[in-house]
Design a protein around this motif. Structure first.
Motif, PDB file in Angstrom:
ATOM      1  N   TYR A  57       0.628  -1.171  -0.718  1.00  0.00           N
ATOM      2  CA  TYR A  57      -0.159  -0.133  -0.117  1.00  0.00           C
ATOM      3  C   TYR A  57       0.961   1.187   0.130  1.00  0.00           C
ATOM      4  N   CYS A  58       1.661   1.087   1.055  1.00  0.00           N
ATOM      5  CA  CYS A  58       2.411   2.594   1.091  1.00  0.00           C
ATOM      6  C   CYS A  58       3.650   3.033  -0.042  1.00  0.00           C
ATOM      7  N   HIS A  59       4.314   1.514  -0.378  1.00  0.00           N
ATOM      8  CA  HIS A  59       4.990   1.548  -1.833  1.00  0.00           C
ATOM      9  C   HIS A  59       4.714   1.897  -3.049  1.00  0.00           C
ATOM     10  N   LEU A  60       3.265   1.207  -3.274  1.00  0.00           N
ATOM     11  CA  LEU A  60       2.506   2.508  -4.608  1.00  0.00           C
ATOM     12  C   LEU A  60       2.567   3.427  -4.517  1.00  0.00           C
ATOM     13  N   ARG A  61       2.391   4.224  -3.286  1.00  0.00           N
ATOM     14  CA  ARG A  61       2.286   5.951  -3.138  1.00  0.00           C
ATOM     15  C   ARG A  61       3.668   6.808  -2.412  1.00  0.00           C
ATOM     16  N   GLY A  62       4.414   5.725  -2.751  1.00  0.00           N
ATOM     17  CA  GLY A  62       6.093   6.977  -2.728  1.00  0.00           C
ATOM     18  C   GLY A  62       5.987   6.935  -1.239  1.00  0.00           C
ATOM     19  N   VAL A  63       5.156   5.992   0.152  1.00  0.00           N
ATOM     20  CA  VAL A  63       5.313   6.283   0.872  1.00  0.00           C
ATOM     21  C   VAL A  63       7.005   4.703   1.078  1.00  0.00           C
ATOM     22  N   LYS A  64       7.857   4.808   2.465  1.00  0.00           N
ATOM     23  CA  LYS A  64       8.686   3.977   2.740  1.00  0.00           C
ATOM     24  C   LYS A  64       7.974   4.081   4.180  1.00  0.00           C
ATOM     25  N   VAL A  65       8.361   2.664   4.548  1.00  0.00           N
ATOM     26  CA  VAL A  65       7.850   1.616   5.944  1.00  0.00           C
ATOM     27  C   VAL A  65       9.130   1.456   6.496  1.00  0.00           C
ATOM     28  N   TYR A  66       9.130   2.083   7.740  1.00  0.00           N
ATOM     29  CA  TYR A  66       9.929   1.583   9.229  1.00  0.00           C
ATOM     30  C   TYR A  66       9.798   0.201  10.205  1.00  0.00           C
ATOM     31  N   VAL A  67      10.080  -0.302  10.265  1.00  0.00           N
ATOM     32  CA  VAL A  67       9.015  -1.334  11.276  1.00  0.00           C
ATOM     33  C   VAL A  67      10.446  -1.380  12.090  1.00  0.00           C
ATOM     34  N   THR A  68       9.434  -1.250  13.523  1.00  0.00           N
ATOM     35  CA  THR A  68      10.336  -1.119  14.917  1.00  0.00           C
ATOM     36  C   THR A  68      10.130  -2.478  15.607  1.00  0.00           C
ATOM     37  N   VAL A  69      11.350  -2.602  15.599  1.00  0.00           N
ATOM     38  CA  VAL A  69      12.015  -4.160  16.814  1.00  0.00           C
ATOM     39  C   VAL A  69      13.026  -3.649  17.663  1.00  0.00           C
ATOM     40  N   ASN A  70      11.791  -2.356  18.393  1.00  0.00           N
ATOM     41  CA  ASN A  70      12.445  -2.179  19.043  1.00  0.00           C
ATOM     42  C   ASN A  70      12.957  -2.174  20.875  1.00  0.00           C
ATOM     43  N   THR A  71      12.669  -3.567  21.125  1.00  0.00           N
ATOM     44  CA  THR A  71      12.905  -3.896  22.268  1.00  0.00           C
ATOM     45  C   THR A  71      14.456  -4.452  22.318  1.00  0.00           C
ATOM     46  N   THR A 403      -7.308   9.834  -2.305  1.00  0.00           N
ATOM     47  CA  THR A 403      -6.317  11.293  -3.688  1.00  0.00           C
ATOM     48  C   THR A 403      -5.041  10.687  -3.179  1.00  0.00           C
ATOM     49  N   ARG A 404      -4.131  10.022  -2.651  1.00  0.00           N
ATOM     50  CA  ARG A 404      -3.121   9.916  -2.967  1.00  0.00           C
ATOM     51  C   ARG A 404      -2.349   9.114  -4.134  1.00  0.00           C
ATOM     52  N   LYS A 405      -1.901   9.431  -5.657  1.00  0.00           N
ATOM     53  CA  LYS A 405      -1.906   8.428  -6.562  1.00  0.00           C
ATOM     54  C   LYS A 405      -0.005   8.965  -6.712  1.00  0.00           C
ATOM     55  N   LEU A 406       0.194   7.864  -7.497  1.00  0.00           N
ATOM     56  CA  LEU A 406       1.386   8.037  -7.664  1.00  0.00           C
ATOM     57  C   LEU A 406       1.870   7.647  -9.387  1.00  0.00           C
ATOM     58  N   GLN A 407       2.590   8.872 -10.003  1.00  0.00           N
ATOM     59  CA  GLN A 407       1.837   8.711 -11.814  1.00  0.00           C
ATOM     60  C   GLN A 407       3.461   7.614 -12.678  1.00  0.00           C
ATOM     61  N   ILE A 408       2.705   7.299 -13.255  1.00  0.00           N
ATOM     62  CA  ILE A 408       3.311   6.078 -13.440  1.00  0.00           C
ATOM     63  C   ILE A 408       2.908   6.965 -14.953  1.00  0.00           C
ATOM     64  N   TYR A 409       4.573   6.120 -15.858  1.00  0.00           N
ATOM     65  CA  TYR A 409       4.422   6.470 -17.428  1.00  0.00           C
ATOM     66  C   TYR A 409       4.910   5.655 -18.044  1.00  0.00           C
ATOM     67  N   LEU A 424       7.464   0.035 -17.632  1.00  0.00           N
ATOM     68  CA  LEU A 424       6.263   1.186 -17.006  1.00  0.00           C
ATOM     69  C   LEU A 424       7.780   1.615 -16.073  1.00  0.00           C
ATOM     70  N   TRP A 425       7.190   2.729 -15.716  1.00  0.00           N
ATOM     71  CA  TRP A 425       8.562   3.454 -14.803  1.00  0.00           C
ATOM     72  C   TRP A 425       7.427   4.636 -13.799  1.00  0.00           C
ATOM     73  N   ASP A 426       8.342   5.081 -12.819  1.00  0.00           N
ATOM     74  CA  ASP A 426       7.538   6.185 -12.061  1.00  0.00           C
ATOM     75  C   ASP A 426       8.756   6.817 -11.352  1.00  0.00           C
ATOM     76  N   ASN A 427       8.684   7.896 -10.662  1.00  0.00           N
ATOM     77  CA  ASN A 427      10.204   9.233 -10.380  1.00  0.00           C
ATOM     78  C   ASN A 427      10.159   8.881  -9.080  1.00  0.00           C
ATOM     79  N   MET A 428      10.244   7.602  -9.148  1.00  0.00           N
ATOM     80  CA  MET A 428      10.576   6.879  -7.369  1.00  0.00           C
ATOM     81  C   MET A 428      12.437   6.001  -7.221  1.00  0.00           C
ATOM     82  N   GLY A 429      12.240   5.168  -8.965  1.00  0.00           N
ATOM     83  CA  GLY A 429      12.915   4.755  -9.220  1.00  0.00           C
ATOM     84  C   GLY A 429      12.665   2.937  -9.971  1.00  0.00           C
TER      85      GLY A 429
END
Length: 433
Positions: A57-71, A403-409, A424-429
């Protein structure tokens, strides 16, 4: 304004709803925990299947995901821990937020390309701390919340690591990562993800045998820094983090939306940066403990930073009691904010428990309204709105509709006698052929 890279806006996600609320309201990255190995064991958290769904879900919208393994972990837990990390690596998690230095060493040995972020639980409060963790392979260091802006600037100017700090949400009364109060009083370790929040309990302070003060003496107010965002950005902070994995999706949506607005405002027109009163009211309505503090960014602490009267959210001040008619159980309130049916209000009484009710009629700011309510109510008691129906409904709509979409070319090549070729490509690499 000298060139500054726009900082990352990092939002909390304790559930899939909160994740969507954060993404649709403009965050650059989210942080979340799995069912195991996370410092917020009482949040909803994510199963492996949900983590994979969250990444997609996040990567399709250009958002990064950080997972907490912080104990911190026990030896017997490490085999399962490494298996869990392997699954996160495979599904494309962007970074791990970690506290346990030994566990981090194992991650580097098994998955050397997995980016690591040093959790605020590591108590990094000096340049030497930050540079040490950077040398140990941590790309980003989440600083202790007890640092001032000049101290942070001193660090960012002399380190290769990216620096992340908390900009909104709950504060700990103890140094980040150093509290054992929950373990000592509640038998539940904050460093194992089970903080009992013993700092939010009522206490009495004595000097010898004399009672000096009583109340929630160890309960800090929440931090809010939207008014000083320009100073934070100019201090070189790379990631602005919102606390709240145990908060509801409406909170995540509202706070993320406001910080997104003001980060963008600063970079578009820094000379006219100004925070509106309405936005501050919205932040207050979403969650506050007796107002907000700018934390240690601008002060060294003190009583002004504490919410002594009450450790939970207060709501927004919406009126004053004009009179109370106990024989009819009617309270007359002079309002200062508009109210709508479904709003929840609470009268702060001087004696006994506070009392509240739900509003059933519309009213404008400045109107005098009468409600049915029973309690030890007196003239001039303050009235708070603890639940804002209109705000809740408006925020809920922000993630129910995409409402949040990533442009794809793309390029399609069709030539007689040859296979069809689609690129197909996007501006996120990302690209596919």
């Amino acid at each position: 304004m000298p060139f500054r890279k726009k900082p990352e806006l990092l939002a909390p996600a304790g559930s899939m709803e909160s994740l969507k609320a954060a993404v649709q309201n403009g965050c650059d990255a989210v942080y979340l925990g799995g069912k195991l190995f996370s410092a917020r064991q009482y949040a909803g958290n994510f199963s492996l299947e949900e983590l994979e769904e969250a990444c997609d879900y996040c990567h399709l919208r250009g958002v990064k995901v950080y997972v907490t393994v912080n104990t911190v972990y026990k030896d017997k837990e490490l085999p399962e821990f490494i298996q869990f990390i392997g699954k996160l690596h495979h599904m494309g998690v962007d970074a791990l937020i970690m506290q346990d230095a030994g566990a981090a060493k194992l991650v580097r040995e098994h998955y050397p390309d997995f980016p690591l972020h040093a959790s605020t639980q590591m108590t990094s409060n000096s340049l030497a701390d930050v540079n040490y963790w950077y040398e140990q392979g941590f790309d980003k260091v989440v600083l202790s919340r007890e640092l001032t802006l000049p101290e942070i600037r001193h660090i960012t100017e002399q380190t290769g690591a990216e620096v992340e700090t908390f900009v909104h949400g709950a504060l700990c009364v103890c140094y980040s990562g150093q509290c054992i109060m929950s373990s000592m009083l509640g038998g539940r370790s904050g460093n194992r993800g089970r903080c009992a929040q013993t700092c939010r309990l009522p206490y009495t302070l004595y000097c010898g045998y004399d009672k000096v003060a009583e109340g929630h003496l160890l309960s800090p107010k929440d931090i809010a820094t939207v008014s000083i965002l320009p100073e934070l950005i100019e201090a070189g902070i790379a990631s602005l983090k919102i606390e709240g994995r145990m908060k509801n999706p409406e909170y995540v949506a509202g706070v993320t939306r406001i910080y997104r607005k003001y980060i963008d405002m600063y970079f578009e027109d820094p000379e006219h940066y100004e925070v509106s009163l309405d936005d501050m009211k919205e932040l207050t309505q979403l969650f506050n403990r007796g107002g907000f503090t700018e934390g240690y960014y601008t002060s060294r602490g003190g009583l002004d930073m504490m919410s002594v009267e009450r450790p939970k959210t207060w709501g927004l001040k919406v009126g004053i009691v004009d009179k109370y008619l106990p024989q009819h159980k009617k309270v007359v309130i002079r309002t200062r904010e508009p109210l709508v049916p479904g709003d929840g209000i609470e009268v702060w009484t001087s004696r006994g428990p506070h009392v509240g009710c739900q509003v059933t009629k519309h009213s404008k700011a400045g109107e005098v309204i009468t409600l049915t309510l029973e309690g030890d109510i007196e003239k001039n008691d303050v009235v708070y709105r603890t639940y804002g129906k209109a705000l809740h409904d408006a925020l809920q709509k922000t993630w129910e509709k995409e409402t949040r979409k990533l442009q794809i070319y793309g390029v399609l090549k069709a030539r007689k006698g040859e296979p069809l070729a689609l690129q197909l490509w996007d501006n996120m690499g990302s690209s596919v052929y």
